[in-house]
Structure formats: structure tokens, C-alpha cells
Write a protein that holds these residues in place. Structure first.
Motif, PDB file in Angstrom:
ATOM      1  N   ILE A  12       0.846  -1.205   0.000  1.00 21.48           N
ATOM      2  CA  ILE A  12       0.000   0.000   0.000  1.00 21.48           C
ATOM      3  C   ILE A  12       0.876   1.248   0.000  1.00 21.48           C
ATOM      4  O   ILE A  12       1.742   1.409   0.860  1.00 21.48           O
ATOM      5  CB  ILE A  12      -0.902   0.059   1.255  1.00 21.48           C
ATOM      6  CG1 ILE A  12      -1.708  -1.235   1.412  1.00 21.48           C
ATOM      7  CG2 ILE A  12      -1.831   1.274   1.195  1.00 21.48           C
ATOM      8  CD1 ILE A  12      -2.504  -1.306   2.718  1.00 21.48           C
ATOM      9  N   ASP A  13       0.639   2.119  -0.953  1.00 21.07           N
ATOM     10  CA  ASP A  13       1.282   3.430  -0.932  1.00 21.07           C
ATOM     11  C   ASP A  13       0.217   4.487  -0.690  1.00 21.07           C
ATOM     12  O   ASP A  13      -0.941   4.322  -1.120  1.00 21.07           O
ATOM     13  CB  ASP A  13       2.018   3.707  -2.249  1.00 21.07           C
ATOM     14  CG  ASP A  13       3.350   2.961  -2.293  1.00 21.07           C
ATOM     15  OD1 ASP A  13       3.962   2.801  -1.210  1.00 21.07           O
ATOM     16  OD2 ASP A  13       3.757   2.520  -3.378  1.00 21.07           O
ATOM     17  N   SER A  14       0.627   5.558  -0.037  1.00 21.59           N
ATOM     18  CA  SER A  14      -0.337   6.631   0.229  1.00 21.59           C
ATOM     19  C   SER A  14       0.374   7.871   0.733  1.00 21.59           C
ATOM     20  O   SER A  14       1.442   7.770   1.328  1.00 21.59           O
ATOM     21  CB  SER A  14      -1.337   6.189   1.297  1.00 21.59           C
ATOM     22  OG  SER A  14      -0.764   6.308   2.572  1.00 21.59           O
ATOM     23  N   PRO A  15      -0.221   9.043   0.502  1.00 19.69           N
ATOM     24  CA  PRO A  15       0.328  10.238   1.151  1.00 19.69           C
ATOM     25  C   PRO A  15      -0.001  10.175   2.647  1.00 19.69           C
ATOM     26  O   PRO A  15      -0.826   9.353   3.066  1.00 19.69           O
ATOM     27  CB  PRO A  15      -0.411  11.385   0.454  1.00 19.69           C
ATOM     28  CG  PRO A  15      -1.678  10.783  -0.029  1.00 19.69           C
ATOM     29  CD  PRO A  15      -1.379   9.346  -0.344  1.00 19.69           C
ATOM     30  N   THR A 188       1.245   3.659  -9.295  1.00 16.94           N
ATOM     31  CA  THR A 188       1.570   2.884 -10.491  1.00 16.94           C
ATOM     32  C   THR A 188       0.260   2.538 -11.214  1.00 16.94           C
ATOM     33  O   THR A 188      -0.811   2.551 -10.596  1.00 16.94           O
ATOM     34  CB  THR A 188       2.299   1.564 -10.134  1.00 16.94           C
ATOM     35  OG1 THR A 188       1.438   0.788  -9.298  1.00 16.94           O
ATOM     36  CG2 THR A 188       3.608   1.819  -9.415  1.00 16.94           C
ATOM     37  N   LYS A 189       0.389   2.186 -12.483  1.00 18.54           N
ATOM     38  CA  LYS A 189      -0.814   1.865 -13.269  1.00 18.54           C
ATOM     39  C   LYS A 189      -1.530   0.637 -12.730  1.00 18.54           C
ATOM     40  O   LYS A 189      -2.742   0.523 -12.819  1.00 18.54           O
ATOM     41  CB  LYS A 189      -0.401   1.596 -14.728  1.00 18.54           C
ATOM     42  CG  LYS A 189      -0.329   2.855 -15.549  1.00 18.54           C
ATOM     43  CD  LYS A 189      -0.163   2.519 -17.015  1.00 18.54           C
ATOM     44  CE  LYS A 189       0.198   3.762 -17.784  1.00 18.54           C
ATOM     45  NZ  LYS A 189       1.007   3.498 -18.960  1.00 18.54           N
ATOM     46  N   ASP A 190      -0.728  -0.294 -12.201  1.00 18.11           N
ATOM     47  CA  ASP A 190      -1.349  -1.549 -11.770  1.00 18.11           C
ATOM     48  C   ASP A 190      -1.825  -1.535 -10.312  1.00 18.11           C
ATOM     49  O   ASP A 190      -2.192  -2.572  -9.782  1.00 18.11           O
ATOM     50  CB  ASP A 190      -0.398  -2.727 -12.011  1.00 18.11           C
ATOM     51  CG  ASP A 190       0.893  -2.618 -11.216  1.00 18.11           C
ATOM     52  OD1 ASP A 190       1.142  -1.553 -10.613  1.00 18.11           O
ATOM     53  OD2 ASP A 190       1.657  -3.601 -11.178  1.00 18.11           O
ATOM     54  N   SER A 191      -1.804  -0.365  -9.646  1.00 15.98           N
ATOM     55  CA  SER A 191      -2.345  -0.379  -8.277  1.00 15.98           C
ATOM     56  C   SER A 191      -3.758   0.186  -8.268  1.00 15.98           C
ATOM     57  O   SER A 191      -4.125   1.028  -9.097  1.00 15.98           O
ATOM     58  CB  SER A 191      -1.421   0.338  -7.292  1.00 15.98           C
ATOM     59  OG  SER A 191      -1.025   1.564  -7.793  1.00 15.98           O
ATOM     60  N   ILE A 192      -4.538  -0.323  -7.334  1.00 13.92           N
ATOM     61  CA  ILE A 192      -5.954   0.045  -7.264  1.00 13.92           C
ATOM     62  C   ILE A 192      -6.114   1.290  -6.406  1.00 13.92           C
ATOM     63  O   ILE A 192      -5.626   1.339  -5.271  1.00 13.92           O
ATOM     64  CB  ILE A 192      -6.781  -1.122  -6.679  1.00 13.92           C
ATOM     65  CG1 ILE A 192      -6.635  -2.354  -7.587  1.00 13.92           C
ATOM     66  CG2 ILE A 192      -8.246  -0.743  -6.493  1.00 13.92           C
ATOM     67  CD1 ILE A 192      -7.150  -3.639  -6.982  1.00 13.92           C
ATOM     68  N   LEU A 193      -6.789   2.277  -6.971  1.00 15.53           N
ATOM     69  CA  LEU A 193      -6.973   3.548  -6.267  1.00 15.53           C
ATOM     70  C   LEU A 193      -8.150   3.463  -5.293  1.00 15.53           C
ATOM     71  O   LEU A 193      -9.251   3.074  -5.667  1.00 15.53           O
ATOM     72  CB  LEU A 193      -7.236   4.668  -7.284  1.00 15.53           C
ATOM     73  CG  LEU A 193      -7.499   6.044  -6.697  1.00 15.53           C
ATOM     74  CD1 LEU A 193      -6.206   6.657  -6.161  1.00 15.53           C
ATOM     75  CD2 LEU A 193      -8.112   6.970  -7.735  1.00 15.53           C
ATOM     76  N   ILE A 194      -7.875   3.820  -4.042  1.00 17.21           N
ATOM     77  CA  ILE A 194      -8.948   3.888  -3.042  1.00 17.21           C
ATOM     78  C   ILE A 194      -8.942   5.315  -2.490  1.00 17.21           C
ATOM     79  O   ILE A 194      -7.969   5.717  -1.849  1.00 17.21           O
ATOM     80  CB  ILE A 194      -8.715   2.888  -1.874  1.00 17.21           C
ATOM     81  CG1 ILE A 194      -8.452   1.457  -2.359  1.00 17.21           C
ATOM     82  CG2 ILE A 194      -9.846   2.968  -0.848  1.00 17.21           C
ATOM     83  CD1 ILE A 194      -9.667   0.625  -2.667  1.00 17.21           C
ATOM     84  N   ASN A 195      -9.993   6.057  -2.780  1.00 12.56           N
ATOM     85  CA  ASN A 195     -10.066   7.428  -2.270  1.00 12.56           C
ATOM     86  C   ASN A 195     -10.949   7.438  -1.027  1.00 12.56           C
ATOM     87  O   ASN A 195     -12.142   7.150  -1.104  1.00 12.56           O
ATOM     88  CB  ASN A 195     -10.632   8.355  -3.356  1.00 12.56           C
ATOM     89  CG  ASN A 195     -10.509   9.808  -2.946  1.00 12.56           C
ATOM     90  OD1 ASN A 195     -10.634  10.155  -1.773  1.00 12.56           O
ATOM     91  ND2 ASN A 195     -10.234  10.673  -3.900  1.00 12.56           N
ATOM     92  N   THR A 196     -10.350   7.773   0.112  1.00 11.83           N
ATOM     93  CA  THR A 196     -11.078   7.661   1.382  1.00 11.83           C
ATOM     94  C   THR A 196     -11.728   8.987   1.814  1.00 11.83           C
ATOM     95  O   THR A 196     -12.259   9.059   2.911  1.00 11.83           O
ATOM     96  CB  THR A 196     -10.147   7.165   2.518  1.00 11.83           C
ATOM     97  OG1 THR A 196      -9.234   8.220   2.881  1.00 11.83           O
ATOM     98  CG2 THR A 196      -9.359   5.946   2.120  1.00 11.83           C
TER      99      THR A 196
END
Ligand code: C5P
Length: 218
Positions: A12-15, A188-196
Motif C-alpha cells: 500500500i502506498d499513500s500520502p 503505479t498503473k497496476d495499483s488500485i486507487l482507493i479514495n477515502t
């Protein structure tokens, strides 16, 4: 390094303050995975830097990281805003990132036997640490929502800091984390975006769990 076979790996990557740590903990509990909050390692080094301005060196960092007790990463002193900013500054350094990388690899790929795998969260997990992860997520939220959440956390910890100061600090860290040369934060293109931004912790986990269950059990 020999990797454990057939393990579940979640990257998991995130700001900062986007809710990744909360979700990583929920994932680790639900799937019995070893959880490593990689930001805490940079915070630990950031704190070393604040405490040892003159004696701070790569050797000191290496020695301290080689001998760190994971339980220490739960220490509340690592949660302060000053430590977070210091962490973002030391995290720019290529050699420091290399020391941390080596340390993290064994937990990522050889988690203790009692776990079914590992979940790591940070800034360079999908891009550097766990490039072949079974699950890749990028968790984010608007900067104002992130600042509000972090401000409430600080209040709960009795840390006296104004909302504006928290917002400013997140802006500085976002910039440092995205623009640095080594291990910058990016989706990255292959990671799934989750906007919380508009999701509760529960709703967010439901989304993640649905994605993971589909791949694991179908
Ligand atoms: O996630 P957390 O806010 O605790 O991270 C503190 C700082 O550590 C971040 O702002 C970032 O500069 C650094 N960090 C990093 N790479 C990671 C995790 C954290 O550079 N994988």
C-alpha cells in the motif's frame, strides 16, 4: 534472500494521513498477515537525527536499524509533527533508503511463520519494496480531510498543534515525498486507487476486502 512461498503480500502506498495505516491493520487482522508500518522506521531515523544532530551518521542509522525492536515502533514519541517532518527529510537520502529497504525485505518476504503473509504501507512499497505484491493499493484523500483527521489524532494524543500547522506540515511532506529523487510517492498503473475522502473506515475496508476476497477465494 529466500522468499517464503505461497504467501499473501499486500503493498500500500499513500500520502500522509490518508488512512492507509488503519486499512493495513484491518487487512492484517482479517487475513492474519504480518503488518509493517514502514513510515515508523523513517520516523525512528528522523528522531535519531533530532536527538543526535552532531553524531548522526549512516553507521549510526545502520547499527540502530539492525538492532531495533519492532515493539519500539509503537512508541508514541514517534507520532509528533516534528518527528514526521524530520522523517520526510532523512527519507530523501539514498543510503538511508537503502538501509531501510534491506531491513524491510525480510519482513515483506519472510514474515514470521505464524502469519499467512505480509502487508506493508508507506510511500515506495508498490514501486520499490514489494513490486511483485499480490495486491497493490494506492490510498488517498483530499489534503483538507487528511489534515482534519491528523489534527483530531493529535488532539487525542494531547499534542498541542493548530489545524493550520498540521495542514502546512502535510503540504511540506507531500511535496518532499512526491518530488524526491529516490523512492518518490507515485501511483503505479497496476495499483488500485482507493479514495477515502468520503468513505468511513468500515466502508473503505469493505471495498478492499471485496477486491481481495474475489482474487483469493474465487
Ligand atoms: O507514513 P508516515 O507519515 O509515518 O511517514 C513518515 C515519513 O516517512 C513520510 O513523510 C515519508 O517521507 C517517509 N516514508 C518514506 N517511505 C516510506 C514510508 C515513509 O519515505 N515507505
Amino acid at each position: 534472500m529466500k522468499k517464503r512461498k505461497n504467501i499473501i503480500t499486500v503493498a500500500i502506498d499513500s500520502p500522509a494521513a490518508a488512512g492507509a495505516g488503519t486499512q493495513a491493520k484491518l487487512i492484517s487482522k482479517n487475513y492474519n498477515l504480518f503488518y509493517l508500518d514502514t513510515g515508523k522506521i523513517y520516523r525512528y531515523i528522523g528522531m535519531l537525527k533530532l536527538q543526535n544532530q552532531k553524531k548522526f551518521s549512516y553507521n549510526l542509522v545502520k547499527y540502530k536499524i539492525d538492532n531495533i525492536k519492532l515493539s519500539y515502533l509503537k512508541n508514541k514519541s514517534l507520532l509528533s509533527n516534528d518527528v514526521a517532518l524530520s522523517a520526510a527529510k532523512v527519507a530523501k537520502d539514498k543510503k538511508i533508503r537503502h538501509i531501510v529497504h534491506k531491513f524491510q525485505q525480510k519482513y515483506a518476504y519472510r514474515p514470521p511463520k505464524k502469519y499467512n503473509g505480509s502487508v506493508l504501507d508507506g510511500r515506495d512499497i508498490v514501486t520499490v519494496q514489494l513490486r511483485d505484491a499480490m495486491f497493490k493499493f494506492f490510498i488517498t484523500a483530499s489534503i483538507k480531510v487528511r489534515a482534519r483527521r491528523r489534527y483530531i489524532e493529535y488532539k487525542g494524543l494531547n499534542k498541542k498543534i493548530a489545524y493550520k500547522e498540521v495542514l502546512k506540515s502535510l503540504r511540506i511532506r507531500d511535496k518532499l515525498d512526491k518530488e524526491r529523487k529516490y523512492g518518490p510517492l507515485k501511483k503505479t498503473k497496476d495499483s488500485i486507487l482507493i479514495n477515502t475522502t468520503k468513505l468511513s473506515k468500515k466502508a473503505c475496508f469493505k471495498k478492499i476486502k471485496a477486491i481481495m476476497d474475489k482474487k483469493l477465494y474465487n
